[in-house]
Design a protein around this motif. Structure first.
Motif, mmCIF file in Angstrom:
data_model
loop_
_atom_site.group_PDB
_atom_site.id
_atom_site.type_symbol
_atom_site.label_atom_id
_atom_site.label_comp_id
_atom_site.label_asym_id
_atom_site.label_seq_id
_atom_site.Cartn_x
_atom_site.Cartn_y
_atom_site.Cartn_z
ATOM 1 N N THR A 131 0.627 -1.256 0.092
ATOM 2 C CA THR A 131 -0.093 0.059 0.169
ATOM 3 C C THR A 131 0.806 1.331 0.091
ATOM 4 O O THR A 131 1.779 1.619 0.884
ATOM 5 C CB THR A 131 -0.977 -0.002 0.986
ATOM 6 N N ASP A 132 0.533 2.051 -0.929
ATOM 7 C CA ASP A 132 1.257 3.459 -0.807
ATOM 8 C C ASP A 132 0.627 4.298 -0.061
ATOM 9 O O ASP A 132 -0.595 4.666 0.177
ATOM 10 C CB ASP A 132 1.090 4.058 -2.277
ATOM 11 N N GLU A 133 1.612 4.971 0.836
ATOM 12 C CA GLU A 133 1.230 6.192 1.805
ATOM 13 C C GLU A 133 1.934 7.250 1.280
ATOM 14 O O GLU A 133 2.701 7.562 0.993
ATOM 15 C CB GLU A 133 1.678 5.850 3.283
ATOM 16 N N LYS A 134 0.566 8.263 1.146
ATOM 17 C CA LYS A 134 0.848 9.522 0.580
ATOM 18 C C LYS A 134 0.623 10.616 1.501
ATOM 19 O O LYS A 134 0.026 10.602 2.429
ATOM 20 C CB LYS A 134 0.028 9.608 -0.705
ATOM 21 N N ASP A 135 1.379 11.853 1.076
ATOM 22 C CA ASP A 135 1.232 12.983 1.862
ATOM 23 C C ASP A 135 -0.090 13.834 1.605
ATOM 24 O O ASP A 135 -0.589 13.345 0.446
ATOM 25 C CB ASP A 135 2.534 13.749 1.782
ATOM 26 N N ASP A 136 -0.122 15.118 1.955
ATOM 27 C CA ASP A 136 -1.246 15.734 1.664
ATOM 28 C C ASP A 136 -1.127 16.414 0.312
ATOM 29 O O ASP A 136 -2.385 16.531 -0.444
ATOM 30 C CB ASP A 136 -1.428 16.955 2.705
ATOM 31 N N ASN A 137 -0.305 16.376 -0.253
ATOM 32 C CA ASN A 137 -0.404 16.600 -1.606
ATOM 33 C C ASN A 137 -0.338 15.412 -2.680
ATOM 34 O O ASN A 137 0.073 15.781 -3.871
ATOM 35 C CB ASN A 137 1.173 17.309 -2.106
ATOM 36 N N GLY A 138 -0.389 14.174 -2.413
ATOM 37 C CA GLY A 138 -0.696 13.131 -2.954
ATOM 38 C C GLY A 138 0.705 12.427 -3.328
ATOM 39 O O GLY A 138 0.572 11.507 -4.313
ATOM 40 N N VAL A 139 1.854 13.002 -2.702
ATOM 41 C CA VAL A 139 3.101 12.273 -3.223
ATOM 42 C C VAL A 139 3.187 10.977 -2.405
ATOM 43 O O VAL A 139 2.939 11.278 -1.024
ATOM 44 C CB VAL A 139 4.185 13.130 -2.888
ATOM 45 N N VAL A 140 3.892 10.020 -3.072
ATOM 46 C CA VAL A 140 4.049 8.872 -2.203
ATOM 47 C C VAL A 140 5.300 8.937 -1.242
ATOM 48 O O VAL A 140 6.213 9.271 -1.899
ATOM 49 C CB VAL A 140 4.420 7.808 -3.221
#
Length: 319
Positions: A131-140
């Protein structure tokens, strides 16, 4: 973005990236012991059928026919090469395998493992989830890897066969151990030590016991007959199903309907009643309760043999 990888396996199989490898596991050992226990039971049964035919035939031809049958049976089960294998080897192997299986089951329960895994087919599906965890900007920012294992246990030819056992089959088997070994010691080992062989032992040896100590002798032999009939009638169909599945590599067979199961149970119970009645009647003939009173030509010598195990006060008096 996520990806998943599925891996399937079962008890006794493994994956190292280059193919399956063979591993010895407790369920595999339990299965091998079941095959040993079954095979030795079949071998011992060949002796038992020959041995028990002698008292059964007493109903037809009296003690004389019983003695003739005993002589013919000795050619097979008292052969110096076959007896250690067919009789004592098979018996000890059957008992040892049963005790080993019981120990494994105790250990398995102690470890709080599912007992069904010992006889069933275990299938494990391992799902690897990334599972990819992303920041608030949608970056992995990182990936989280988890695994999910789903275990499924299905019936095998062994587990399906064991379902056919009568209640208390194993308990009666353990009760039979002292009866069978005691019977073998008194009627085979002691006479062989005293006479050097069994040529002088016939049904009148048992007649003496039945006439001199009727209560204990009839009780012990009738109990031996009843317990043996129950244990064998319970286990025989199971042995057939297990060996058939093992030799033909068939995992189970067509399930019987409830009516077919009921008919099978009635038939097997009828076999128990018939065999117990037949052998008990033969015992009464050998003991002189039915028909003519059997002669005991070697009474004094036989008493000396019994004196090796019974108190002397038991063997001093005449019948």
């Amino acid at each position: 973005m996520s990806q998943s990888k599925l891996e399937s396996g079962g008890t006794g199989t493994g994956s190292d990236g280059s193919g399956s490898t063979f591993r010895i596991t407790i369920p595999k050992v339990y299965g091998y012991l079941t095959i040993v226990q079954t095979g030795t039971a079949v071998v011992f049964s060949t002796f038992l059928v020959t041995h028990l035919s002698a008292p059964a035939l007493a109903i037809i031809g009296g003690i004389d026919l019983t003695n003739k049958t005993i002589v013919l049976g000795r050619v097979y089960y008292q052969n110096k090469f076959l007896e250690p294998l067919v009789v004592f080897g098979a018996l000890i192997g059957h008992v040892a395998a049963g005790i080993a299986k019981r120990s494994i089951k105790f250990y398995w329960k102690y470890k709080k493992q599912d007992v069904r895994k010992l006889t069933g087919e275990v299938h494990e599906k391992v799902e690897k989830i990334t599972t990819d965890e992303k920041d608030d900007n949608g970056v992995v920012v990182r990936q989280k890897i988890t695994t999910k294992t789903t275990t499924t246990i299905t019936g095998s030819y062994i587990s399906r066969a064991l379902n056919s056992l009568f209640p208390n089959h194993h308990t009666i088997g353990y009760i039979l151990i002292p009866f069978v070994f005691g019977h073998a010691y008194i009627n085979r080992i002691l006479p062989k030590r005293y006479f050097g062989d069994s040529s002088l032992i016939n049904a009148s040896y048992v007649t003496l016991s039945l006439k001199k100590w009727p209560r204990s002798s009839y009780l012990a032999l009738t109990a031996l007959i009843g317990l043996t009939a129950y244990h064998i009638t319970s286990g025989a169909p199971v042995a057939y199903k297990i060996l058939r599945g093992f030799l033909l590599k068939k995992n189970g067979e067509k399930l019987l309907s409830e009516s077919a199961k009921r008919k099978e149970r009635i038939l097997r119970r009828g076999l128990i009643i018939t065999s117990v009645g037949l052998l008990t009647a033969g015992l009464l003939v050998i003991g002189g309760k039915i028909g003519k009173d059997p002669r005991i030509p070697l009474r004094t010598e036989y008493l000396k043999v019994y004196g090796k195990v019974y108190p002397q006060s038991w063997v001093r008096y005449s019948i």
